[in-house]
Design an enzyme around this catalytic site. Structure first.
Site, PDB file in Angstrom:
ATOM      1  N   TYR A 141       0.861  -1.197   0.000  1.00 35.77           N
ATOM      2  CA  TYR A 141       0.000   0.000   0.000  1.00 35.77           C
ATOM      3  C   TYR A 141       0.888   1.234   0.000  1.00 35.77           C
ATOM      4  O   TYR A 141       1.650   1.460   0.948  1.00 35.77           O
ATOM      5  CB  TYR A 141      -0.869  -0.028   1.259  1.00 35.77           C
ATOM      6  CG  TYR A 141      -2.001   0.982   1.309  1.00 35.77           C
ATOM      7  CD1 TYR A 141      -3.318   0.565   1.420  1.00 35.77           C
ATOM      8  CD2 TYR A 141      -1.762   2.356   1.275  1.00 35.77           C
ATOM      9  CE1 TYR A 141      -4.370   1.481   1.480  1.00 35.77           C
ATOM     10  CE2 TYR A 141      -2.803   3.274   1.333  1.00 35.77           C
ATOM     11  CZ  TYR A 141      -4.093   2.825   1.442  1.00 35.77           C
ATOM     12  OH  TYR A 141      -5.131   3.726   1.503  1.00 35.77           O
ATOM     13  N   ASP A 236       8.408   2.604   2.597  1.00 42.53           N
ATOM     14  CA  ASP A 236       7.187   3.317   2.946  1.00 42.53           C
ATOM     15  C   ASP A 236       6.964   3.083   4.436  1.00 42.53           C
ATOM     16  O   ASP A 236       6.543   2.006   4.856  1.00 42.53           O
ATOM     17  CB  ASP A 236       6.012   2.775   2.119  1.00 42.53           C
ATOM     18  CG  ASP A 236       4.717   3.498   2.429  1.00 42.53           C
ATOM     19  OD1 ASP A 236       4.580   4.030   3.545  1.00 42.53           O
ATOM     20  OD2 ASP A 236       3.822   3.523   1.558  1.00 42.53           O
ATOM     21  N   LYS A 264       1.014   9.635   9.313  1.00 41.61           N
ATOM     22  CA  LYS A 264       0.283   9.185  10.506  1.00 41.61           C
ATOM     23  C   LYS A 264       0.863   9.756  11.815  1.00 41.61           C
ATOM     24  O   LYS A 264       0.520  10.854  12.199  1.00 41.61           O
ATOM     25  CB  LYS A 264       0.206   7.656  10.529  1.00 41.61           C
ATOM     26  CG  LYS A 264      -0.504   7.132   9.248  1.00 41.61           C
ATOM     27  CD  LYS A 264      -0.989   5.729   9.377  1.00 41.61           C
ATOM     28  CE  LYS A 264      -1.438   5.142   8.047  1.00 41.61           C
ATOM     29  NZ  LYS A 264      -2.854   5.233   7.763  1.00 41.61           N
TER      30      LYS A 264
HETATM   31  C1  LIG Z   1       1.831   2.058   4.102  1.00 38.61           C
HETATM   32  C2  LIG Z   1       0.983   3.246   3.738  1.00 38.61           C
HETATM   33  N1  LIG Z   1       1.461   4.130   2.849  1.00 38.61           N
HETATM   34  C3  LIG Z   1       0.764   5.208   2.496  1.00 38.61           C
HETATM   35  C4  LIG Z   1      -0.484   5.463   3.019  1.00 38.61           C
HETATM   36  C5  LIG Z   1      -1.257   6.654   2.575  1.00 38.61           C
HETATM   37  O1  LIG Z   1      -1.368   7.597   3.598  1.00 38.61           O
HETATM   38  P1  LIG Z   1      -2.553   8.677   3.565  1.00 38.61           P
HETATM   39  O2  LIG Z   1      -3.821   7.938   3.879  1.00 38.61           O
HETATM   40  O3  LIG Z   1      -2.144   9.673   4.603  1.00 38.61           O
HETATM   41  O4  LIG Z   1      -2.565   9.268   2.201  1.00 38.61           O
HETATM   42  C6  LIG Z   1      -1.027   4.578   3.944  1.00 38.61           C
HETATM   43  C7  LIG Z   1      -2.361   4.822   4.509  1.00 38.61           C
HETATM   44  O5  LIG Z   1      -2.896   4.050   5.290  1.00 38.61           O
HETATM   45  C8  LIG Z   1      -0.287   3.427   4.294  1.00 38.61           C
HETATM   46  O6  LIG Z   1      -0.796   2.499   5.127  1.00 38.61           O
END
Ligand SMILES: Cc1ncc(COP(=O)(O)O)c(C=O)c1O
Length: 428
Positions: A141, A236, A264
Site C-alpha cells: 500500500y 514506505d 500518521k
Molecule cells: C503504508 C501506507 N502508505 C501510504 C499510506 C497513505 O497515507 P494517507 O492515507 O495519509 O494518504 C497509507 C495509509 O494508510 C499506508 O498504510
C-alpha cells in the site's frame, strides 16, 4: 438524552450522509458508524456506544486520542493562527526530530498525506536515477496515486511482473512503468532487477507489508540487490515510522533505505506527512542545487503546517520517554498471544500475524508470507468476526488492530471478552 434518542439521532446522521456522500461515507470506513469523540484508547459513537478502539484513526493516534499534551500543543498553536505557507519554527523542529530519529533521514520535505509522500518519493527516485520504472510488491500500500494503485488488492492474480490497476481512471500507459513482485521473494526481485536494471529507478516496499513481516534476510537482500545495481530503495514508513521503534522499521529491522516516507504518527492526528532521505537525493527538491533539469517541483498549501507539526512534536516527545515502546510492545504481545490462544483453544485455524504494535488474524491454516497468502484466508469469516467484535464494543479496521500506548489492562480484558464471545459464534 436517552439511548434510544441517541440511536435515532445517529441513524439520522447516517441517512444524511447517504444523501450527500457517495456511498454514504468518507471512503475510509463504513458509514453506519459515526464517531462522536475519542479519549485514550476508546471512542464513542453518536449513539453513545463505547468501543475499545483499535482503528486509532487508521494509525496516527499512537499515544491515544485527545492526549492532554498533544491537545495543549495544538491549542497553543491554533491561537497564533493556523497556517502561514512560509517556514515556521514547529515544522523546522519536527524536521530536526525526524533527522535525529530516522537512520536514512538527512533531509526532510513535508507534505500533507502519505499518498503525496509516496508519490514524491517515487518521483524523486526517478529524478535522481533518470529512469522511469519503479518496482513494488503485490499487496503493498503506497497511497492512492496512479502509480501506487497497481496490484494493491487485485481480485485476480496477474502474472508477475505485470501490474493490475486497482482503480478505474488510471491511464493504461502507466502499467508499463510499474513492475510487481511477490513480497518476501528475493529470487523474483533479483531476476526482475537484473532484467530491468537500466530502466529501474527504485524499489518501494512497506518493510512490514500490511501485517506481513519480512522473512529473515528479505530486507537485507533488497538492500544489497538495489545497491549493487544502482537502484534506490524506498521504505514506505507511513505506518511503521515511529511505531515499530522510534527510528521506525529501519531501526527495528536494521536495514537503512535511501529514502523513506512518513505520515500518521508524525502529524499527531493532524494532516502531515514527509519524504525523508539522503541529502543528495533530497537535493532534487532544491532548484538552486540541481538546476532546472533536475528540479522536482513540490508545493503544498498546508505543507509543514504549524498545528500539525506542534502536535507531531508533542507526540514524539511522549514516545521518547523511557519505557514507551516497551509498554506498547507488551500490550501488543499480550493481545496477539491472547488471540492466538483463544483461536487454538476453540479449534479455529488462524494466523495471528504482524508485529506487536499492529497485527491481525488471517483465518488460514498456513503461515502468511505474501499477498496471495492473505487471499487464502477465509475473508467471510474475518468479516463476520469483525462485525461481531463491533457489536461487542471493539472497533478495528478491516484487517488491522492498531495498538496504542493508551490501551489499558482493562481495554485488554474487554477485548479478550469480545474475542471469546465472537469466536464462540464463528467457530464451527
Ligand atoms: C503504508 C501506507 N502508505 C501510504 C499510506 C497513505 O497515507 P494517507 O492515507 O495519509 O494518504 C497509507 C495509509 O494508510 C499506508 O498504510
Amino acid at each position: 438524552m436517552n439511548e434510544t434518542t441517541n440511536r435515532r439521532l445517529e441513524g439520522e446522521l447516517v441517512e444524511r450522509a447517504r444523501r450527500v456522500l457517495p456511498g454514504g461515507s468518507f471512503g475510509n470506513f463504513p458509514g453506519d458508524v459515526v464517531i462522536r469523540e475519542g479519549r485514550g484508547g476508546r471512542v464513542w459513537d453518536e449513539s453513545g456506544k463505547e468501543y475499545v478502539d483499535f482503528l486509532l484513526g487508521s494509525g496516527p493516534m499512537l499515544v491515544g486520542h485527545a492526549h492532554p499534551e498533544v491537545t495543549a500543543a495544538a491549542q497553543a498553536r491554533i491561537s497564533q493562527g493556523t497556517t502561514y505557507f512560509a517556514n515556521n519554527r514547529y515544522g523546522i523542529e519536527l524536521a530536526e526530530a525526524i533527522v535525529d530519529a530516522v537512520p536514512c533521514a538527512e533531509q526532510v520535505r513535508f507534505v500533507s498525506t502519505g499518498s503525496e509522500a509516496d508519490l514524491y518519493a517515487m518521483r524523486a527516485a526517478r529524478a535522481f536515477r533518470k529512469r522511469d520504472k519503479i518496482l513494488k510488491f503485490e499487496g503493498g500500500y503506497h497511497g492512492m496515486s496512479d502509480y501506487s494503485l497497481m496490484s494493491l488488492a487485485p481480485k485476480r492474480s496477474g502474472n508477475f511482473p505485470q501490474p493490475v490497476p486497482d482503480s478505474a481512471g488510471i491511464p493504461r500507459s502507466l502499467r508499463d512503468e510499474i513492475l510487481v513482485a511477490p513480497f518476501n521473494d528475493l529470487e523474483v526481485v533479483e531476476s526482475l532487477v537484473r532484467e530491468h536494471r537500466d530502466e529501474l529507478a527504485g524499489v518501494i516496499v512497506e518493510p512490514l507489508q500490511r501485517i506481513i513481516p519480512p522473512a529473515a534476510g528479505f530486507l537485507e537482500g533488497l538492500r544489497k540487490i538495489t545497491a549493487d545495481n544502482g537502484i534506490l530503495l524506498i521504505f514506505d514508513e507511513v505506518v511503521t515510522g515511529f511505531r515499530l521503534a522510534y527510528g521506525g522499521a529501519q531501526e527495528y529491522y536494521g536495514v537503512v533505505p535511501d529514502l523513506c516516507t512518513l505520515g500518521k504518527v508524525i502529524g499527531g492526528g493532524f494532516p502531515l506527512a514527509a519524504i525523508a532521505g539522503r541529502a543528495d537525493i533530497m537535493a532534487h527538491f532544491d532548484r538552486s542545487t540541481v538546476g532546472d533539469e533536475g528540479f522536482l517541483m513540490q508545493i503544498g498549501t498546508l505543507s509543514g503546517n504549524p498545528v500539525a507539526a506542534a502536535a507531531g512534536l508533542a507526540t514524539l516527545e511522549i514516545l521518547r520517554r523511557p519505557g514507551a515502546y516497551e509498554r506498547l510492545f507488551a500490550t501488543g504481545r499480550e493481545l496477539m498471544g491472547t488471540l492466538a490462544e483463544l483461536l487454538k483453544g476453540n479449534g479455529l485455524a488462524g494466523q495471528v500475524t504482524g508485529e506487536p504494535p499492529l497485527f491481525d488474524v488471517v483465518f488460514s491454516g498456513e503461515p502468511v508470507r505474501d499477498y496471495r497468502g492473505t487471499l487464502r484466508g477465509d475473508a467471510e469469516m474475518l468479516r463476520r468476526f469483525n462485525a461481531l467484535l463491533r457489536d461487542c464494543g471493539v472497533l478495528k479496521g478491516e484487517s488491522k488492530y492498531y495498538v496504542s500506548l493508551a490501551h489499558t489492562p482493562d481495554d485488554v480484558r474487554l477485548t479478550r471478552e469480545a474475542w471469546s464471545s465472537a469466536i464462540s459464534l464463528v467457530a464451527p
